[in-house]
Every structure is written in C-alpha cells, then in structure tokens.
Design a protein around this motif. Sequence first.
Motif, PDB file in Angstrom:
ATOM      1  N   ASP A 156       0.831  -1.209   0.000  1.00 31.15           N
ATOM      2  CA  ASP A 156       0.000   0.000   0.000  1.00 31.15           C
ATOM      3  C   ASP A 156       0.864   1.256   0.000  1.00 31.15           C
ATOM      4  OD1 ASP A 156      -2.296  -1.480  -0.029  1.00 31.15           O
ATOM      5  OD2 ASP A 156      -2.728  -1.257   2.108  1.00 31.15           O
ATOM      6  N   LYS A 157       1.917   1.249   0.797  1.00 31.34           N
ATOM      7  CA  LYS A 157       2.764   2.441   0.886  1.00 31.34           C
ATOM      8  C   LYS A 157       3.477   2.713  -0.434  1.00 31.34           C
ATOM      9  CE  LYS A 157       3.611   2.312   5.882  1.00 31.34           C
ATOM     10  NZ  LYS A 157       4.632   2.189   6.947  1.00 31.34           N
ATOM     11  N   ILE A 158       4.007   1.672  -1.055  1.00 28.99           N
ATOM     12  CA  ILE A 158       4.740   1.865  -2.305  1.00 28.99           C
ATOM     13  C   ILE A 158       3.778   2.249  -3.431  1.00 28.99           C
ATOM     14  CG2 ILE A 158       6.171   0.760  -4.069  1.00 28.99           C
ATOM     15  CD1 ILE A 158       7.632   1.384  -1.444  1.00 28.99           C
ATOM     16  N   ILE A 159       2.664   1.564  -3.533  1.00 34.52           N
ATOM     17  CA  ILE A 159       1.725   1.833  -4.633  1.00 34.52           C
ATOM     18  C   ILE A 159       1.057   3.199  -4.474  1.00 34.52           C
ATOM     19  CG2 ILE A 159      -0.455   1.094  -5.674  1.00 34.52           C
ATOM     20  CD1 ILE A 159       0.424  -1.818  -5.037  1.00 34.52           C
ATOM     21  N   LYS A 160       0.660   3.543  -3.250  1.00 37.28           N
ATOM     22  CA  LYS A 160      -0.121   4.769  -3.048  1.00 37.28           C
ATOM     23  C   LYS A 160       0.738   5.999  -2.763  1.00 37.28           C
ATOM     24  CE  LYS A 160      -4.103   2.267  -1.122  1.00 37.28           C
ATOM     25  NZ  LYS A 160      -4.934   2.059   0.090  1.00 37.28           N
ATOM     26  N   HIS A 161       1.898   5.817  -2.119  1.00 35.34           N
ATOM     27  CA  HIS A 161       2.614   6.982  -1.607  1.00 35.34           C
ATOM     28  C   HIS A 161       3.997   7.203  -2.206  1.00 35.34           C
ATOM     29  CE1 HIS A 161      -0.488   7.567   1.438  1.00 35.34           C
ATOM     30  NE2 HIS A 161      -0.390   6.287   1.739  1.00 35.34           N
ATOM     31  N   ALA A 162       4.589   6.193  -2.846  1.00 33.41           N
ATOM     32  CA  ALA A 162       5.938   6.366  -3.394  1.00 33.41           C
ATOM     33  C   ALA A 162       5.889   7.272  -4.618  1.00 33.41           C
ATOM     34  CB  ALA A 162       6.549   5.012  -3.742  1.00 33.41           C
ATOM     35  N   PHE A 163       6.541   8.412  -4.532  1.00 29.06           N
ATOM     36  CA  PHE A 163       6.495   9.411  -5.609  1.00 29.06           C
ATOM     37  C   PHE A 163       7.087   8.839  -6.889  1.00 29.06           C
ATOM     38  CE2 PHE A 163       7.988  13.016  -8.062  1.00 29.06           C
ATOM     39  CZ  PHE A 163       6.875  13.852  -8.031  1.00 29.06           C
ATOM     40  N   SER A 164       6.374   9.033  -7.975  1.00 33.81           N
ATOM     41  CA  SER A 164       6.781   8.447  -9.256  1.00 33.81           C
ATOM     42  C   SER A 164       7.305   9.507 -10.209  1.00 33.81           C
ATOM     43  CB  SER A 164       5.590   7.724  -9.904  1.00 33.81           C
ATOM     44  OG  SER A 164       5.922   7.318 -11.225  1.00 33.81           O
ATOM     45  N   GLY A 165       8.358   9.130 -10.928  1.00 30.80           N
ATOM     46  CA  GLY A 165       8.867   9.980 -11.995  1.00 30.80           C
ATOM     47  C   GLY A 165       8.299   9.598 -13.345  1.00 30.80           C
ATOM     48  N   GLY A 166       7.324   8.675 -13.352  1.00 28.07           N
ATOM     49  CA  GLY A 166       6.684   8.261 -14.592  1.00 28.07           C
ATOM     50  C   GLY A 166       5.683   9.297 -15.086  1.00 28.07           C
ATOM     51  N   GLN A 167       5.206   9.093 -16.298  1.00 30.27           N
ATOM     52  CA  GLN A 167       4.253  10.027 -16.901  1.00 30.27           C
ATOM     53  C   GLN A 167       2.833   9.752 -16.407  1.00 30.27           C
ATOM     54  OE1 GLN A 167       5.308  12.578 -18.637  1.00 30.27           O
ATOM     55  NE2 GLN A 167       7.451  11.876 -18.645  1.00 30.27           N
TER      56      GLN A 167
END
Length: 430
Positions: free
Chosen positions: A332-343
Amino acid sequence: NKFRSHNMSEELDKIVDELRSLLENGVFDEAIEIIQKKKEAYENEDLDGQTVDPWTVQGGKDGVDYDKLVEQFGCQLIDDELLKRFETVTGKKPHIWLRRGYFYSHRDINKLLDAYEKGQPFYLYTGRGPSGGIHFGHLVPFLFTKWLQNVFNVPLVIQMTDDEKFLWKDLTQEQAAIYLRDNIKDIIALGFDASKTFIFSDYNYMGTIYPIISAIQKKVTLSQVKGIFGFKNNYNIGQVAFPATQAAPSFPGSFPVALRGDSNLRCLIPCAIDQDPYFRMTRDISESLGFHKPALLLSKFFPALQGSSSKMSSSNKNSAIFITDTRKEIEDKIIKHAFSGGQDSMGNHRTFGAINNLDVPIQYLEFFLDDDDYLEEIKMKYKCGIMMTSELKRILIDILVDRVEELKNIRETITDDMADVYLTERELDF
C-alpha cells in the motif's frame, strides 16, 4: 549585506559567533578556512532553499542540495581515487553505497587509511535515539556500519541517546526506556559481532563517560554551540549541554574497559550529513584533549516516500517503510505513496519515458538492489518508457518484503539475555 537584505541576521550572527569562538581559542587556521568556505557557499546561494541540521531536514524545491552542504560544512567529496585507495587498503570492493554515491563525503578518511595501513587500529562509533519503531532510514547507517566492522575487523560502540529523546521529544524517561530495549534488539538482529560490539545507553553509562563529557563542556563555549547548532534562549539547558554527550564517544577515553584504555585509538563515524555539526565541534577540540580527530563517512538521506526533499520520519507512518510492516502495508505504501517519476498516462510514458532522478522507487532500488547490471537495465527501460511504473514498483515491493521478513525472523530470536551480552561493559576483541 546580502544576509541583512534577506532578513537573515540570525544566520549571520551564527557565523560570527562561530568565528569569534575559534579566534578566542587561537584556532586561526580553521577560522580562516571557515571564512573562505562560507564566502564561497553563500555568494551564490539563493537563500530560499533548505534546512539541514541534527533535528530538521527539509530540502528546497529541487530536493536536498548535497553539494551545497559539502561547501557549507567544509567536508570533502568521496571521489574515484579515494574509492580505489579504499579497495587497495582493504582488499575489498567498496560497498554499493560508496560506489553509488550514497555515502558521498568524508572527513580525514585518507588519514585513517594511512594509519590502518601502518597497523594502527581504530574503532567505529554510531548511535540511535530510541523513540519508536525502526524504519529503513534508521536501518541504512547500521547496515553500512556492520559492513565496515566486517571489512576492517574492528570494535564498535553504539550510543543509545535515551536522554536526547527525553530532552527533545514529548517522551517520558519511562517511555524512552521501553523503546531503548526494543531498539537494541532491532539493532542486534542485523548481526553485529558480539565480541566486538558494545551498546550503551546514556542514562546507564553516564557514570563512566561523564569525565570526558565534562572535559568537552569545559572546552566548548556557549557562543560556539549557539553558532554551530543555532540554540536560542528558549532551549532548555539540557539541550544546550547535549552536544558534549554525543561528542564524547568519539574519544577512546570514554571506554576505559571496552577499548582497554587505549587513548591513541582513532575513531571512524559513519552517519548522515545532518549529524556533521556535532563532530565539527568535536574535531575542533580533539587534539587539545589529547585525542585524534574523529574521521567521518557522511551519507545522503534515505528519502521519504513522498520524495527526496525530506527524509523518512517515524511521526509520519506513510513516509517510511518500517521493519514491522506487513506485506500488505508495504504494498500500500509503495503503490499509493511512493512518488513516481513516470508520466501521467501509459501513452505519454511510452513516448516520453520516466524522470529517474525524481522517482522514489528508483532511488530505493539504488539502495537495495545489489546487482549493478540489473539496476542499470531497470533504469534504462524505465527512462525509455519500456518499463511501466507498476512493474517497477512491483520489483521494489518484492525486494523490500524479502528484507523485512528476513529481519523479522531474526528479530524474533533475540532474547533479553542476548541483549544483555551487548550491553555488558567488557573488553572488546580487537
């Protein structure tokens, strides 16, 4: 004038106080060095950026400017030449956190390696303020310290600053004592060599270490600690006095039993760069007390899930991965909260690719994916839009879950009797 025009007279006062205290103590060379470095650091500074000290880490709009910290603090960058020398002296390939620039600056590592080559031993010193659960931001310096202990085969002292947490946090002494025991077991689970490791709490060890603390206190003026740490009149006197407590383990005289009274031992301190002010103060007075200046290996911060402008925090559960987290919590933390540099869409991502240096999962993989070739393959595919954010996050989740589960399994085996071995004052094996 530049400081005054930006309403930063307090910052100017700190610099002046630091210089005045050095001059009062006859440390002219270091005062001149500070003047030069402050001049260089602040001439081109926009003054609206970051705050980094032992209690606060907040980057500017583009995150933490680590090069600026090196200029401001007066430490040195770790370069390829130093890494090669490290490998020559130890016969070991430098840790991935050295090679990948996580531990990126230092103080006097060349001197320490010179002494080690001549057969002169040293000891390691690190620490932890017990205040709750341990997350990966806490874990990284301990893992690196364990690697250093294995590579150099040297003793280690670990300071548990239960007094600091009582002085700074809304925490009772009784609560600090509970956290202390739990955190010690967490640390032991990392696999430190019991014959070479002494863990102590400030409250319990104060009777032994206090002569060194008071010697430091006598050498450091109120003007100095105000200049270095920014203490104001509303700070309690325990906070103002505490830097001497954190400085004391840098000197082998603090450990007459564990280090066998060898006052000529050098000390190496691996820590995050926000802790450097403590040891700048320490190094200024080391030789006047008859000890070597401690050497430092200084790291960048393990970023919060929300991005690299701040570090993980125990007070914000969604900013950090804790070693007690379940697989579901990590997902949950990685999917919902980890900031992404993707488009923002699959089409844009395939067309434009990701911005890797802004992507938190990429940054975490740089910490925990040992395989250099596989890491570069992932970064290339993600940057080119071949790999999607969901796939990248899944790779990271699996790695983090494996690490946490392994630690949990070991942690469950750590008993009070095992902890007591590390806490017992005794001669260390070196």
